[in-house]
Design an enzyme around this catalytic site. Structure first.
Site, PDB file in Angstrom:
ATOM      1  N   LYS A  51      38.066  50.088  32.387  1.00 46.83           N
ATOM      2  CA  LYS A  51      38.820  48.865  32.089  1.00 46.83           C
ATOM      3  C   LYS A  51      37.868  47.751  31.641  1.00 46.83           C
ATOM      4  CE  LYS A  51      38.623  47.299  36.862  1.00 46.83           C
ATOM      5  NZ  LYS A  51      39.209  47.503  38.188  1.00 46.83           N
ATOM      6  N   ARG A 158      47.896  42.329  46.723  1.00 40.92           N
ATOM      7  CA  ARG A 158      47.703  41.971  45.325  1.00 40.92           C
ATOM      8  C   ARG A 158      48.773  42.672  44.512  1.00 40.92           C
ATOM      9  NH1 ARG A 158      42.061  43.235  42.225  1.00 40.92           N
ATOM     10  NH2 ARG A 158      42.885  45.359  42.409  1.00 40.92           N
ATOM     11  N   TYR A 306      18.658  19.794  27.323  1.00 38.10           N
ATOM     12  CA  TYR A 306      19.614  18.753  27.706  1.00 38.10           C
ATOM     13  C   TYR A 306      19.225  18.082  29.023  1.00 38.10           C
ATOM     14  CZ  TYR A 306      22.978  19.997  24.085  1.00 38.10           C
ATOM     15  OH  TYR A 306      23.595  20.204  22.883  1.00 38.10           O
ATOM     16  N   MET A 359      24.665  26.215  24.689  1.00 36.64           N
ATOM     17  CA  MET A 359      25.757  27.086  24.229  1.00 36.64           C
ATOM     18  C   MET A 359      25.243  28.290  23.447  1.00 36.64           C
ATOM     19  SD  MET A 359      29.109  26.079  21.990  1.00 36.64           S
ATOM     20  CE  MET A 359      29.680  24.827  23.118  1.00 36.64           C
TER      21      MET A 359
END
Ligand SMILES: *Cc1c(COP(=O)(O)O)cnc(C)c1O
Length: 413
Positions: A51, A158, A306, A359
């Site tokens: 999965k 669940r 940063y 990023m």
């Protein structure tokens, strides 16, 4: 990095934009599957869970490898993943008759029912809504019967049917020939905890539920429970023995569903007496790589990245990498002068991340590593820097690190 290896699906023109890529060791994946099947024993099957795109490793690569390694079952989340798994197996040269069975484990909506039937997937179900949708799809598609696996909620709360609602579900199954009860399963919430009281209670409830299925006159072929940690934790727990007993009690085959261990990782076991049964013998399957795109010298007092969270105390050499948190390199790996962050491997040595991971860019310290050049390969996850290392610094688990890797290119090595 040779361009040949990345010339996938005729997309060679995109080669210039490859910032990072993932190399998948098919050999290690097959070996890890072998370690798990030997640990589980001849009478407990091991599902290969693929999965979430095989935990970020690429289900189209991993599904066929696991099938060739002997997996009778592949586990996916939903119908979309199941259809993709079928297509990948076919593309790898396995026709439907020679493919493993494919189980959808994470529920369904109405739109999924036709695809489940059409692609010959085996859904995990636990309520009448799901079963009625599937029965209608079976009729629409002109199929005789669809095998389904019933999930028991033994205490994870669940998904799954509670023991009180079991009679209604079993009654429905007895009255409808469109669905056949092929398996009964449950999922443990604390499989990595040795001596877990929660697991003990879950096992007891599951045993009772399987007995109730038998008493209702149903004869499932499969009884399955547990994940990688169930195999790893088995020295302390003997849970596989109990699973065998429960399965044998209804004349079914036992199975455990392994995901993370296939990819070479385990949850750390917890609790007194915990001793990992397989973890040491597994090897990581994924290597995530990038390349140096710039090298520069800085002086004492220069602030990096940063917010100047890191200020050089002496002259340093820094390498710039074209990856950041948008690629899955976690921002928690950032460093400050007060706190070390994560690291990557350059020329076989550790290079600490310096300042904030941004990023699309990350700066690493290569002061002590001779000869670093633009174009050098860098290991972001692999030998010397595991997904567990990232997870420790980022305060999460290896699963999330592996699933979070966003590299378009996956190469079998
Ligand atoms: C993901 C999943 C597994 C595999 O878990 P691992 O801890 O990765 O081995 C097993 N069973 C179910 C129902 C799952 O959703």
């Amino acid at each position: 990095m040779g361009s040949r290896g990345l010339c996938l699906q005729g997309k060679c023109s995109r080669i210039e934009s490859v910032k990072s890529w993932v190399e998948i060791s098919e050999e290690r994946l097959a070996e890890n599957y072998g370690v798990l099947t030997r640990a589980a024993g001849a009478d407990v099957a091991v599902m290969g869970v693929v999965k979430a795109d095989a935990y970020g490793h690429g289900a189209a690569l991993c599904g066929p490898v696991l099938a060739r390694a002997g997996a009778e079952w592949l586990g996916v989340a939903d119908a979309v993943e199941g259809a993709a798994a079928r297509a990948a197996l076919l593309a790898a040269g396995m026709d439907r008759a020679h493919q493993p069975r494919v189980m959808t484990m994470s529920g369904m909506l109405g739109d999924d029912a036709d695809a489940i039937v059409e692609h010959d997937l085996t859904p995990v179900v636990w309520n009448l809504r799901q079963m009625e949708l599937l029965a209608a799809a079976v009729k629409r598609c002109g199929r005789t019967a669809l095998p389904v696996h019933l999930e028991m909620d033994s205490g994870m709360t669940r998904q799954g049917v509670c023991i009180e609602d079991l009679p209604e579900v079993l009654g429905w199954l007895a009255a409808h020939k469109e669905l056949v009860l092929d398996g009964v399963m449950t999922h443990f919430a604390s499989a990595e905890v040795a001596g877990s009281e929660q697991t003990r209670v879950q096992r007891e409830r599951f045993g009772a539920a399987v007995q109730a299925v038998r008493d209702a006159g149903l004869r499932p072929e499969w009884v399955h429970a547990g994940a990688s940690s169930t195999v790893d934790n088995d020295i302390a727990e003997g849970s596989l023995c109990r699973l065998r007993e429960v399965a044998a009690g209804v004349g079914a085959r036992a199975m455990v569903r392994a995901g993370i261990a296939l990819y070479g990782y385990c949850l750390p076991l917890e609790g007194a007496g915990a001793r990992a049964a397989v973890c040491e013998r597994l090897r990581p399957v994924m290597t995530w790589k990038t390349r140096v795109i710039d090298v520069r010298e800085i002086a004492a007092g220069d602030a990096v990245g940063y917010n100047a969270t890191f200020v050089a105390k002496q002259a340093m050499r820094l390498a710039l990498l074209p990856v950041g948190y948008s690629d899955g390199l976690r921002r928690e790996l950032s460093s400050t002068n007060a706190r070390a962050g994560g690291w990557v491997m350059v020329r076989g040595e550790r290079a600490a991340i310096v300042g904030r991971v941004s990023m699309n860019l990350t700066v690493v310290d290569v002061t002590g590593i001779a000869g670093v050049q633009v174009g050098d390969e860098v290991v972001l996850v692999g030998d010397g820097v595991t997904a567990d290392d990232h997870a420790r610094v980022a305060g999460t688990i290896s699963y999330e690190i592996l699933c979070g890797v966003r590299a378009d290119w996956r190469v079998a090595v």
